[in-house]
Every structure is written in C-alpha cells, then in structure tokens.
Design a protein around this motif. Structure first.
Motif, short mmCIF file in Angstrom:
data_model
loop_
_atom_site.label_atom_id
_atom_site.label_comp_id
_atom_site.label_asym_id
_atom_site.label_seq_id
_atom_site.Cartn_x
_atom_site.Cartn_y
_atom_site.Cartn_z
N ALA A 230 44.80 40.70 46.62
CA ALA A 230 43.48 40.09 46.82
C ALA A 230 43.61 38.70 47.44
N GLU A 231 44.61 37.95 46.99
CA GLU A 231 44.80 36.59 47.49
C GLU A 231 45.28 36.55 48.93
N ALA B 10 37.70 32.10 52.81
CA ALA B 10 36.74 32.21 51.71
C ALA B 10 37.24 31.53 50.44
N ARG B 11 38.51 31.70 50.11
CA ARG B 11 39.03 31.11 48.88
C ARG B 11 39.10 29.58 48.98
N ALA B 12 39.45 29.09 50.14
CA ALA B 12 39.48 27.64 50.34
C ALA B 12 38.07 27.06 50.24
N GLY C 23 35.72 40.37 39.49
CA GLY C 23 35.98 41.50 40.39
C GLY C 23 37.03 41.21 41.44
N LYS C 24 38.02 40.43 41.08
CA LYS C 24 39.01 39.98 42.06
C LYS C 24 39.77 41.14 42.69
N ALA D 235 50.36 51.27 47.50
CA ALA D 235 51.11 50.63 48.58
C ALA D 235 50.46 49.33 49.03
N GLY D 236 49.18 49.20 48.81
CA GLY D 236 48.47 47.99 49.21
C GLY D 236 46.99 48.10 48.89
N VAL D 237 46.28 47.03 49.06
CA VAL D 237 44.83 46.99 48.80
C VAL D 237 44.16 46.17 49.89
#
Length: 516
Positions: free
Chosen positions: A17-18, A37-39, A54-55, A69-71
C-alpha cells in the motif's frame, strides 16, 4: 500458537500500500510538481495524528499457487486525523493509480469516509486529484455492458453539507465525479497551474467537436478548459493559491473558524488586540467626493482583530468582500461592499456570493457583520440579461431568513432594494452609520434633471438653478435629518466602530450560547 505469520502478511500488504502506484508513477507525480497522496495527508494534518482506515484494500495479484504476488492499492486513502487539535476525516485521491479513477478503486472506501464524517460529526477534507468517476469508455468492454449512471453514497455527500464543515482541495486535474466532489463543499481551493476542473476533459470535449485555444498542448488545453483562472472567477471554486502548502494552510485556517458540526458553536480564540482600540485612520477613510473610492479591505484590517481577516472568494462576485474574522476573539462572518469594483453595485454574481455566505453563516451559527457602501443593484442591459434582480432578491431573502445576529455599519451609500438588503428591517436593527452616510430610494445625483425638469427649463440660468437645487438637497439628505426621525439608529464617530462591533460580538455570542 502465535499469529505471527498473519501479522507478517499484514505488514507485507501494508508495504504494498505504501508503494502506491510504484516508483515510476510516483516519480512522474513528483516531476509534475505534485506531492503524492501520503505526503499530502502528512502535510495537511497535525503531525503524527493520521490513522489510516482500509490501508490494505486494493486488488490482489496471486501466482498460480494462489500466493500473494502483489497488490494494486485502492486509489483513495482516508482516515481519522486532527487539525488544530480537533478530530477530522482526512481523505486523499492517489493519482499514481490509474489517475485516481474509481474503476481502479473500491467505491465503499469513499462512501465510508463520507459516512464517517456525518455519523460521527467530524469535518471532512477531500484532497481531490483525478476523475473519481466510473472509469473510461474502455471499461465498458471489460464489463460487457453499459449502465445507467449512479453515484454510490452521494446521499452521504449531501448529508455532510447539512451536518459538518466540508473542505475540498483540487490538487490536480479533476473531471466528472472529481469535479462534483470539489464543488460539493463549503470551502474549496485550486492550485494555480496545477489543478483544473471540468465536467469532461479536453479529449472528450474535442471528441464532441469543440476546439479551443491550446489544444495542441495537453497541459495548456486543460488550463484553457478548466484552470483556476476560470473557476475562481465564476464562483465554481472559492480560492486560488500558488502551492499545495498554501492550500493546506488555508484549509486549516478555514476550519479554525468553524465548529466541528452543525449544532456545536465555533470556538472563541485568545485575543490580545484591545477591544477599545480606536484608529485615527478611520476618520478620513471615506473621501468627501462621492465618486472617489477607498479601500474597504483597509477598513476591515483596522476594525477586526489584528491579523484575523480571512477573505474567501476574492476573485468572483467582487462588489462584495466575503470573509471570516474575529472580534475580541469571537468568530464572525463578514460582508463588505467594495467601492473599487462597480462602485460596490451588486450584479448577479455578487448577489449569488452574498446569498451563499449568508447561508453558510446561518448554518454554522456565525454572527454577521455587514459593512455597507452599496449604491444599488447593477443596472443596464447586461445586468438585465444576467438576471440581476432575481439573484439580488435571493440574496435579500437569505438575509431575511438568517436567524443569527447581524450588525450593519453604513459607511457611505445604501440605495434602493440592494441597500435595503443590508439587514432584516423587520427585526431589531443593530446598526450604526458614519457621518459620511448617503442613502435613499435612488441616488439624488442621478435623478435631479428628471425630477426638476420643468424648473430647469423655465430658469434663465439652468446651471445656476441646478446648483441651487443641489445645495438645498444636500441639507435635506444630511444623515442627521434621518437621525432626527430615528430612521437611522445612531451616527457614530468612525473611530468607535471596533469597540461597538466588539460589544455586538459579545452580545451576539451570548445569545447564541443561550440557544444551545
């Protein structure tokens, strides 16, 4: 038996997610001068206060054995945070994931953010960067059918407008639902050169056969179609700023004047500005020549608590300045005529602006201070074509419907129906007039030749006769004649304006507090 393995998977999913849209997409976002967005969330809220909800939501990718394998994270982030020490719902679109398009996301996240705001009575801030709508035309082929449009959770957006302060920051190109989410707010901001708003973007507009200047340059095309230079001047968006940091600062500042929800009163701030401050500059602020202009913003700076005037909507409806400010720490909504624009005459856009901010003040229980220098509604063919009288009456109706205390200061002119819209004349008139006051059903200067036509035609020296008529009427139109008949409550020394308005604020808030 430990659940350590599951916790490790949780941490792995959080790491996905990060990463947001990945290094390349993030680099592209940053190269455009845009924060991710996180910044943005970190920069907007109080340090360390954001708790994401809901991260790990998104689209999981699995290998042939069913292992993760990934998101691809959902392109919408939200959570509980604090601004100025008070709880809020903070949200941010992630443009690095499919340009923030909803077809890449989970609509329930956005709906839950809106529900959280009105159900828990928390202000909500939307940082909008992308379409946020139903996806592209290509999506229809993947679905295999089209559909009648609907916006999941829009009723929650409407409830928030009735329940809590809503702030929208347009931080990139916003089309369709993204544009609608921006407009459905109490306060909105665009960043110059960075954000654009349109019902549909340049490619769609061109596809419908409408060409426009700059279409050979994609960024210029977006600016020409829906840049801040357009929407901060037509009233779609309130304010234009130079940077994202300034947008965050203005959002925080706006919320500092607001209660957390409808039904709660806004907070009084500490004030070191003396209530009895009397400024000599007010004595000569209004010029004796009636056609000369002066700075109403200067008057506001002098009268209200030092450094507290927060103007909103400076570039549209410019004949009336709208602002939040404080008097002895008490928050108030300010309407103030601007004689430097159309002489202060209310045209359609100004009337629309007045209506909007009077309703905002009434909804969030902020007393209103109206600084009046209004020669009337704008007249002429263009004004009639714009429907000025309809918008003007709607503004007047809003003032008459408002139930919060209102004080008016007549600095100079108050003419016609627009002049009578300074306050509700059927209630107690908390009103003061300066000696420069000039009022009536219509300006005397504009009607002399018509009213005295026969006398002027019969006079041997019409110019001398006209001068004599003017001299007689100057005495009749003295504000002191009105005060004799108690048609105005009090004529005051302009230097007493601040002490008297601070007294009004104290009484107004005393009444508002008794209602809760």
């Amino acid at each position: 038996m430990s659940w350590q393995a599951e916790l490790e998977e949780l941490r792995r999913r959080e790491e996905f997610a990060e990463q947001m849209g990945g290094p390349d997409k993030l680099a592209r976002q940053h190269s455009r001068g845009k924060m991710d967005a996180r910044a943005r969330l970190a920069a907007l809220v109080d340090p360390g206060s954001f708790r994401e909800i809901g991260k790990i939501a998104g689209k999981g990718h699995y290998d042939e054995d069913g292992n993760l394998a990934g998101v691809t994270p959902a392109p919408f982030l939200f959570g509980k945070a604090e601004i100025n020490g008070r709880p809020v719902v903070a949200t941010a679109d992630d443009f690095t994931i499919r340009g923030g398009a909803a077809d890449a996301g989970i609509s329930r996240k956005m709906v839950q953010a809106e529900k959280m705001a009105h159900e828990l009575k928390l202000p909500i801030i939307r940082m909008i960067d992308g379409t946020g709508g139903g996806g592209s035309v290509k999506t229809l082929e993947q679905i295999g059918a089209t559909y009648i449009p609907a916006v999941p959770g829009w009723s929650d957006v409407v409830k928030n407008l009735d329940t809590v302060p809503v702030v929208a920051l347009a931080l990139g190109p916003t089309a369709g639902l993204g544009a609608a989410r921006t407009v459905a707010s109490h306060y909105s901001v665009m960043v110059k050169g960075l954000s654009q708003i349109f019902a549909a973007g340049p490619a769609v507009v061109d596809g419908l056969g409408e060409g426009y200047k700059g279409s050979d340059n994609h960024q210029q095309a977006k600016e020409d179609l829906g840049g801040s230079g357009i929407h901060t001047r037509n009233g779609v968006v309130d304010d234009e700023v130079a940077s994202e940091a300034e947008a965050f600062a203005r959002a925080r500042h706006f919320l500092s004047f607001m209660p957390e929800h409808v039904g709660q009163l806004a907070a009084r701030a500490d004030c070191s500005d003396p209530v009895d401050r009397r400024e000599e500059a007010l004595l000569s602020l209004v010029p004796r020549e009636d056609k000369q202009v002066y700075s109403m913003r200067r008057a506001m700076e002098i009268v209200f608590d030092s450094g507290t005037v927060f103007e909103i909507g400076r570039m549209w409806g410019r004949a009336c300045i709208t602002a939040l400010a404080r008097l002895d720490g008490w928050p108030v909504m300010v309407l103030a005529s601007d004689p430097s624009y159309l002489g202060g005459s209310w045209e359609a856009k100004t009337s629309e602006k007045v209506e909007r901010f009077v309703k905002l003040a009434d909804q969030f229980r902020l007393p209103i201070v109206h600084l009046v220098d209004n020669p009337g509604f704008m007249i002429g063919r263009e004004a009639e074509m714009a429907g000025t009288i309809r918008y003007g009456v709607q503004a007047m109706n809003a003032i008459y419907r408002a139930s919060v205390p209102l004080a008016s200061i007549v600095l100079r002119r108050a003419y016609g129906i627009a002049g009578s819209a300074m306050s509700n004349a059927e209630t107690f008139q908390y009103r003061y007039c300066w000696p420069s006051g000039d009022w009536g059903s219509l300006p005397i200067a504009g009607g002399l030749e018509v009213a005295y036509k026969s006398e002027l035609e019969a006079a041997q020296d019409p110019e001398a006769e006209l001068a004599a008529i003017r001299e007689r009427l100057d005495k009749v139109t003295s504000p002191f004649r009105s005060a004799e008949r108690f048609n105005v409550e009090d004529i005051i020394d302009p230097r007493d304006t601040r002490p008297l308005l601070c007294e009004f604020a104290q009484l107004a808030w005393r009444r508002l507090e008794s209602e809760t």
